[in-house]
Design a protein around this motif. Sequence first.
Motif, PDB file in Angstrom:
ATOM      1  N   VAL A 168     -17.243 -20.091 -21.952  1.00 45.53           N
ATOM      2  CA  VAL A 168     -18.317 -20.925 -22.331  1.00 45.53           C
ATOM      3  C   VAL A 168     -17.444 -22.299 -22.138  1.00 45.53           C
ATOM      4  N   LEU A 169     -16.355 -22.385 -22.719  1.00 46.45           N
ATOM      5  CA  LEU A 169     -15.621 -23.832 -22.814  1.00 46.45           C
ATOM      6  C   LEU A 169     -15.239 -24.200 -21.272  1.00 46.45           C
ATOM      7  N   VAL A 170     -14.519 -23.134 -20.540  1.00 44.75           N
ATOM      8  CA  VAL A 170     -13.916 -23.628 -19.179  1.00 44.75           C
ATOM      9  C   VAL A 170     -15.260 -23.986 -18.231  1.00 44.75           C
ATOM     10  N   PRO A 171     -16.203 -23.307 -18.203  1.00 47.03           N
ATOM     11  CA  PRO A 171     -17.312 -23.602 -17.438  1.00 47.03           C
ATOM     12  C   PRO A 171     -17.869 -24.923 -17.714  1.00 47.03           C
ATOM     13  N   THR A 197     -21.785 -22.300 -31.867  1.00 47.32           N
ATOM     14  CA  THR A 197     -22.008 -20.856 -32.499  1.00 47.32           C
ATOM     15  C   THR A 197     -20.739 -20.177 -32.167  1.00 47.32           C
ATOM     16  N   TYR A 198     -20.213 -19.922 -31.241  1.00 45.76           N
ATOM     17  CA  TYR A 198     -19.057 -19.079 -30.682  1.00 45.76           C
ATOM     18  C   TYR A 198     -17.752 -19.391 -31.027  1.00 45.76           C
ATOM     19  N   LEU A 199     -17.416 -20.814 -31.104  1.00 48.85           N
ATOM     20  CA  LEU A 199     -16.285 -21.334 -31.395  1.00 48.85           C
ATOM     21  C   LEU A 199     -16.043 -21.578 -32.809  1.00 48.85           C
ATOM     22  N   CYS A 211     -29.542  -9.363 -32.353  1.00 46.50           N
ATOM     23  CA  CYS A 211     -28.291  -8.855 -32.689  1.00 46.50           C
ATOM     24  C   CYS A 211     -27.198  -9.813 -31.914  1.00 46.50           C
ATOM     25  N   ASP A 212     -26.877 -10.836 -32.656  1.00 48.76           N
ATOM     26  CA  ASP A 212     -25.914 -11.756 -32.044  1.00 48.76           C
ATOM     27  C   ASP A 212     -24.536 -11.346 -32.782  1.00 48.76           C
ATOM     28  N   VAL A 213     -23.382 -11.913 -32.240  1.00 47.07           N
ATOM     29  CA  VAL A 213     -22.182 -11.720 -32.629  1.00 47.07           C
ATOM     30  C   VAL A 213     -21.849 -12.194 -33.934  1.00 47.07           C
ATOM     31  N   PRO A 214     -21.906 -13.648 -34.437  1.00 48.48           N
ATOM     32  CA  PRO A 214     -21.591 -13.843 -35.845  1.00 48.48           C
ATOM     33  C   PRO A 214     -22.078 -13.058 -37.002  1.00 48.48           C
ATOM     34  N   PRO A 215     -23.540 -13.047 -36.789  1.00 52.17           N
ATOM     35  CA  PRO A 215     -24.073 -12.299 -38.078  1.00 52.17           C
ATOM     36  C   PRO A 215     -23.556 -10.815 -37.990  1.00 52.17           C
ATOM     37  N   ILE A 216     -23.425 -10.100 -36.873  1.00 47.79           N
ATOM     38  CA  ILE A 216     -22.880  -8.718 -36.869  1.00 47.79           C
ATOM     39  C   ILE A 216     -21.533  -8.409 -37.389  1.00 47.79           C
ATOM     40  N   LEU A 217     -20.543  -9.633 -37.033  1.00 54.62           N
ATOM     41  CA  LEU A 217     -19.298  -9.533 -37.673  1.00 54.62           C
ATOM     42  C   LEU A 217     -19.217  -9.785 -39.141  1.00 54.62           C
ATOM     43  N   LYS A 218     -20.111 -10.570 -39.602  1.00 56.43           N
ATOM     44  CA  LYS A 218     -20.271 -10.642 -41.125  1.00 56.43           C
ATOM     45  C   LYS A 218     -20.593  -9.520 -41.940  1.00 56.43           C
ATOM     46  N   LEU A 219     -21.135  -8.513 -41.167  1.00 59.49           N
ATOM     47  CA  LEU A 219     -21.503  -7.205 -41.800  1.00 59.49           C
ATOM     48  C   LEU A 219     -20.329  -6.264 -41.741  1.00 59.49           C
ATOM     49  N   ALA A 220     -19.430  -6.490 -41.012  1.00 65.19           N
ATOM     50  CA  ALA A 220     -18.444  -5.407 -40.809  1.00 65.19           C
ATOM     51  C   ALA A 220     -17.352  -5.413 -42.026  1.00 65.19           C
ATOM     52  N   ASP A 237     -10.696  -5.629 -41.957  1.00 64.35           N
ATOM     53  CA  ASP A 237     -10.311  -6.942 -41.189  1.00 64.35           C
ATOM     54  C   ASP A 237     -10.964  -7.090 -39.984  1.00 64.35           C
ATOM     55  N   THR A 238     -11.370  -8.141 -39.684  1.00 62.21           N
ATOM     56  CA  THR A 238     -12.010  -8.504 -38.386  1.00 62.21           C
ATOM     57  C   THR A 238     -11.424  -9.529 -37.501  1.00 62.21           C
ATOM     58  N   PHE A 239     -10.081  -9.851 -37.990  1.00 64.58           N
ATOM     59  CA  PHE A 239      -9.321 -10.816 -37.350  1.00 64.58           C
ATOM     60  C   PHE A 239      -9.273 -10.954 -35.925  1.00 64.58           C
ATOM     61  N   LEU A 240      -8.841  -9.822 -35.452  1.00 64.94           N
ATOM     62  CA  LEU A 240      -8.737  -9.531 -34.097  1.00 64.94           C
ATOM     63  C   LEU A 240      -9.899  -9.328 -33.208  1.00 64.94           C
ATOM     64  N   ASN A 241     -11.122  -9.146 -33.812  1.00 64.91           N
ATOM     65  CA  ASN A 241     -12.431  -9.179 -33.114  1.00 64.91           C
ATOM     66  C   ASN A 241     -12.665 -10.675 -33.102  1.00 64.91           C
ATOM     67  N   GLU A 242     -12.485 -11.456 -34.044  1.00 66.34           N
ATOM     68  CA  GLU A 242     -12.894 -12.761 -34.115  1.00 66.34           C
ATOM     69  C   GLU A 242     -11.881 -13.650 -33.147  1.00 66.34           C
ATOM     70  N   MET A 243     -10.756 -13.088 -32.750  1.00 70.59           N
ATOM     71  CA  MET A 243      -9.864 -13.873 -31.917  1.00 70.59           C
ATOM     72  C   MET A 243     -10.307 -13.410 -30.474  1.00 70.59           C
ATOM     73  N   LEU A 244     -10.764 -12.112 -30.376  1.00 68.64           N
ATOM     74  CA  LEU A 244     -11.439 -11.643 -29.030  1.00 68.64           C
ATOM     75  C   LEU A 244     -12.602 -12.600 -28.889  1.00 68.64           C
ATOM     76  N   VAL A 245     -13.478 -12.842 -29.686  1.00 76.80           N
ATOM     77  CA  VAL A 245     -14.796 -13.553 -29.358  1.00 76.80           C
ATOM     78  C   VAL A 245     -14.313 -14.922 -29.059  1.00 76.80           C
ATOM     79  N   PHE A 246     -13.424 -15.609 -29.839  1.00 72.75           N
ATOM     80  CA  PHE A 246     -12.836 -16.930 -29.498  1.00 72.75           C
ATOM     81  C   PHE A 246     -12.508 -17.147 -28.124  1.00 72.75           C
ATOM     82  N   THR A 247     -11.480 -16.211 -27.915  1.00 69.26           N
ATOM     83  CA  THR A 247     -10.986 -16.179 -26.221  1.00 69.26           C
ATOM     84  C   THR A 247     -11.862 -15.880 -25.541  1.00 69.26           C
TER      85      THR A 247
END
Length: 305
Positions: free
Chosen positions: A198-201, A249-251, A170-179, A182-192
């Motif tokens: 991930v990116l900062v470290p 995967t996440y960005l 159960c990873d984030v991208p495939p679960i969001l595809k099933l929702a 509007d998943t825009f806010l969730n996608e923005m949260l995942v991106f943030t």
Amino acid sequence: MEFVLLDFADVPHLQRFLFGLFLLIYIIILMGNGIIFLIIKLDSGLQTPMYFFLGNFSLLEICYVSVTLPRMLTSLWTQRRKISLVACATQMCFILILGATECFLLAVMAYDRYVAICSPLHYPLVMNYKVCIQLVAGSWISGIPVQIGQTGQIFSLPFCGSNLINHFFCDVPPILKLACGDTFLNEMLVFTVAVLFVLVPFLLILVSYGKIISTILKLPSATSLGKAFSTCSSHLMVAALFFGSGLVTYLRPKTQGSAGTDKVLSLFYTIVTPVFNPMIYSLRNKDVMMALRKWPCKYLSSLKK
């Protein structure tokens, strides 16, 4: 109330082969990382900050693969692919928390090498026992509240269409595809969260190794140059594998990429990195290899006593 993890259902003739392959991989990960963890705990010559972080990293890898591989092995053997909503959310939450821990711990290990190589005289003072404990505890704990919140946000979405997850966990991208909706806010949260965790470290690791390389190139001795590069190259190999696949995967936007690509990338950051961790840190590290050779002798001498 439940999902179906398709994992490798598209290759029914390879189910037994895949079961044997992933079982072997799981055993290698448990044994390899377990041996490194035990050696570091028991060998007095490895009681340094670098090996303290490596021991935690090996323990983390064991926990990380144990969230995904046992369930996948059960699915491959029994062909029962259903997973409840709660179990799916729990699995995702642990993957995200442990993934964040790995990002932070790799950054801590890079910082440790930076201090050791760029400021060797200050190293014992900067990386004292208290600081090491704080850095490790922070790595394990920091991601917990954020990732629990993110998991709650994702599973608060309505799932009114297909319940087939074309993935092996159960990873984030495939679960969001099933929702639905509007998943825009969730996608923005995942991106943030991906940028922060991930990116900062990853950028901190690049800065640390940029400083390390510039210092190494100033070393007068070819032996010192080779030793410094050998110490750092193993860490860089693990970081490149983990962060490279995780960032893509996440960005990446939800609309891009196929399920097959997601599976391959996930294999890299959930399975390939834990497999190569003991090989890279053991076979390329003289101190660990010496401790491994001494272990049987110590065990036999203790039996004679």
